[in-house]
Design a protein around this motif. Structure first.
Motif, PDB file in Angstrom:
ATOM      1  N   UNK A   3       0.837  -1.194   0.000  1.00 22.06           N
ATOM      2  CA  UNK A   3       0.000   0.000   0.000  1.00 22.06           C
ATOM      3  C   UNK A   3       0.876   1.248   0.000  1.00 22.06           C
ATOM      4  N   UNK A   4       0.424   2.279  -0.718  1.00 25.93           N
ATOM      5  CA  UNK A   4       1.171   3.532  -0.785  1.00 25.93           C
ATOM      6  C   UNK A   4       0.221   4.685  -0.435  1.00 25.93           C
ATOM      7  N   UNK A   5       0.603   5.484   0.592  1.00 22.27           N
ATOM      8  CA  UNK A   5      -0.146   6.668   0.992  1.00 22.27           C
ATOM      9  C   UNK A   5       0.648   7.904   0.568  1.00 22.27           C
ATOM     10  N   UNK A   6      -0.066   8.908   0.051  1.00 19.34           N
ATOM     11  CA  UNK A   6       0.633  10.109  -0.413  1.00 19.34           C
ATOM     12  C   UNK A   6      -0.212  11.352  -0.159  1.00 19.34           C
ATOM     13  N   UNK A   7       0.446  12.500  -0.176  1.00 22.75           N
ATOM     14  CA  UNK A   7      -0.206  13.785   0.067  1.00 22.75           C
ATOM     15  C   UNK A   7      -1.093  14.153  -1.125  1.00 22.75           C
ATOM     16  N   UNK A   8      -2.347  14.510  -0.893  1.00 24.13           N
ATOM     17  CA  UNK A   8      -3.227  14.887  -2.009  1.00 24.13           C
ATOM     18  C   UNK A   8      -2.854  16.227  -2.636  1.00 24.13           C
ATOM     19  N   UNK A   9      -1.968  17.007  -1.993  1.00 23.00           N
ATOM     20  CA  UNK A   9      -1.603  18.316  -2.523  1.00 23.00           C
ATOM     21  C   UNK A   9      -0.332  18.260  -3.379  1.00 23.00           C
ATOM     22  N   UNK A  10       0.721  17.598  -2.846  1.00 22.64           N
ATOM     23  CA  UNK A  10       1.992  17.590  -3.585  1.00 22.64           C
ATOM     24  C   UNK A  10       2.428  16.199  -4.020  1.00 22.64           C
ATOM     25  N   UNK A  50      -9.685   7.766  29.921  1.00 20.78           N
ATOM     26  CA  UNK A  50     -10.893   8.246  30.582  1.00 20.78           C
ATOM     27  C   UNK A  50     -11.353   9.619  30.075  1.00 20.78           C
ATOM     28  N   UNK A  51     -10.425  10.491  29.770  1.00 19.36           N
ATOM     29  CA  UNK A  51     -10.766  11.889  29.528  1.00 19.36           C
ATOM     30  C   UNK A  51     -10.820  12.280  28.046  1.00 19.36           C
ATOM     31  N   UNK A  52     -10.301  11.430  27.156  1.00 16.42           N
ATOM     32  CA  UNK A  52     -10.249  11.791  25.746  1.00 16.42           C
ATOM     33  C   UNK A  52     -11.137  10.854  24.911  1.00 16.42           C
ATOM     34  N   UNK A  53     -11.810  11.436  23.949  1.00 11.12           N
ATOM     35  CA  UNK A  53     -12.671  10.660  23.054  1.00 11.12           C
ATOM     36  C   UNK A  53     -12.111  10.765  21.640  1.00 11.12           C
ATOM     37  N   UNK A  54     -11.801   9.623  21.048  1.00 15.11           N
ATOM     38  CA  UNK A  54     -11.254   9.612  19.685  1.00 15.11           C
ATOM     39  C   UNK A  54     -12.357   9.931  18.680  1.00 15.11           C
ATOM     40  N   UNK A  55     -12.051  10.854  17.761  1.00 15.27           N
ATOM     41  CA  UNK A  55     -13.055  11.212  16.746  1.00 15.27           C
ATOM     42  C   UNK A  55     -12.501  11.060  15.317  1.00 15.27           C
ATOM     43  N   UNK A  56     -11.340  10.437  15.189  1.00 13.08           N
ATOM     44  CA  UNK A  56     -10.805  10.203  13.848  1.00 13.08           C
ATOM     45  C   UNK A  56      -9.310  10.448  13.785  1.00 13.08           C
ATOM     46  N   UNK A  57      -8.787  10.575  12.568  1.00 15.13           N
ATOM     47  CA  UNK A  57      -7.357  10.761  12.364  1.00 15.13           C
ATOM     48  C   UNK A  57      -7.126  11.929  11.409  1.00 15.13           C
ATOM     49  N   UNK A  58      -5.953  12.489  11.510  1.00 12.45           N
ATOM     50  CA  UNK A  58      -5.577  13.633  10.684  1.00 12.45           C
ATOM     51  C   UNK A  58      -4.148  13.403  10.184  1.00 12.45           C
ATOM     52  N   UNK A  59      -3.910  13.829   8.951  1.00  9.63           N
ATOM     53  CA  UNK A  59      -2.593  13.601   8.342  1.00  9.63           C
ATOM     54  C   UNK A  59      -1.925  14.943   8.051  1.00  9.63           C
ATOM     55  N   UNK A  60      -0.591  14.906   8.044  1.00  9.17           N
ATOM     56  CA  UNK A  60       0.177  16.122   7.755  1.00  9.17           C
ATOM     57  C   UNK A  60       1.331  15.764   6.839  1.00  9.17           C
ATOM     58  N   UNK A  61       1.538  16.564   5.808  1.00  9.64           N
ATOM     59  CA  UNK A  61       2.628  16.336   4.858  1.00  9.64           C
ATOM     60  C   UNK A  61       3.873  17.057   5.340  1.00  9.64           C
TER      61      UNK A  61
END
Length: 323
Positions: free
Chosen positions: A83-90, A134-145
């Motif tokens: 699998x290959x993941x890449x930045x949608x901008x560059x 206990x104190x944090x609720x996961x709401x998804x993931x975020x990526x950074x190039x």
């Protein structure tokens, strides 16, 4: 050779279907494997590109051991990828992933990395210490190039074929159902012995100057189509060979009838083991008129049949030259 009558009878009414080279290649692949093989593995080991038709013909002797599913690239035919993941901008593959969380107490939403190092997490807004469980609720993931420094919720996703190195999009994948097959343990001895005998018969025919071809079909004088174990070409002179490895009189009679019906077109050699002992059958064989051109060669030892076939082929060539 494990060619007892009970084992041979378990392989079906006729042995002609096993004479086909493709059938024998598939059976050799399965008999040579200690575990079941998928359709793809059978094709690879037998050297056949398409084995579905052959497996269908062997449905009565093979056992389905399981079903698996895989994806195949429509362009390259391969099913192993990275699998290959890449930045949608560059387009850079130098990206990092961070989890998006909410501090339940104050409602702050941000990346988990903003809360600090593991073991000393604090909310960036209210500065209170937090327990992730206990104190944090996961709401998804975020990526950074790391190349263009853009942030995005979803990277571009592609697959790369391990063999070809070609880039493959998900919409180019085709779902494939793979069935695994095995030879039942109770049939392995009979099949292995039969394949060895067929190899020796072909070798014997070749050494006598005949070119063997397996699984020959012919419409007899009655109009019924018959299948014979081999058609041997001796340089313009053809001989059909059939094989019966059980002394059951009714089975031998069916093979004899088939041989008589086809002999109007080509001479037929019927190889039988054990010896034909039934008096009525022996009388039928002896009384057959010469124009039927059927020779019955038998022995109590199946291992003797290749040598007997070679002798009969030499005699057949001599008879053809004389006539």
């Amino acid at each position: 050779m494990n060619l007892d009558c009970a084992g041979i009878q378990s392989l079906g009414e006729s042995l002609s279907g096993y004479c086909d080279p493709d059938v024998r290649s598939v059976l050799r692949a399965l008999l040579g494997s200690p575990s079941p093989l998928t359709t793809l593995q059978i094709a690879e080991r037998s050297g056949l590109k398409r084995v579905d038709e052959v497996l269908g013909r062997l449905s009565k002797v093979l056992r389905v051991s399981g079903v698996t599913y895989r994806a195949v690239a429509s362009q390259t035919g391969e099913s192993e990828f990275t699998a290959r993941l890449s930045c949608p901008y560059c387009g850079s593959q130098d990206i990092t992933r961070d989890e998006l969380v909410e501090h339940v107490a104050c409602g702050y939403v941000g990346r988990l990395s903003e809360f600090g190092a593991a073991g000393s997490l604090r909310c960036p807004r209210c500065k209170s210490p937090v327990d992730p469980a206990k104190d944090l609720r996961s709401i998804g993931f975020w990526y950074r190039c790391n190349s263009c420094h853009q942030a995005f919720p979803r990277p571009n996703f592609t697959l790369v074929g391990i063999r070809s190195g070609a880039e493959i999009l998900p919409e180019q994948l085709v779902p494939v159902r793979d069935v695994s097959y095995e030879v039942p343990e109770e049939l392995r001895g009979a099949l292995s012995g039969l394949l060895d005998l067929l190899d020796e018969l072909e070798a014997s025919a070749s050494s006598s100057g005949y070119r063997p071809a397996g699984g020959f079909r012919l419409k007899g004088k009655s109009g019924v189509e018959h299948e014979f174990c081999m058609a041997l070409d001796g340089g313009g002179f053809k001989v059909l060979v059939d094989l019966v490895l059980c002394g059951d009189p009714s089975r031998i009679l069916r093979h004899l009838t088939k041989a008589f019906d086809a002999s109007a077109e080509f001479p037929v050699v019927l190889l039988a083991s054990p010896d034909v002992g039934d008096p009525a059958l022996r009388a039928l064989i002896s009384a057959a008129p010469p124009n039927l051109r059927v020779r019955v060669v038998s022995s109590n030892d199946p291992a003797a049949l290749p040598g007997l076939l070679a002798s009969e082929l030499e005699a057949a060539r001599g008879r053809a030259m004389s006539s």
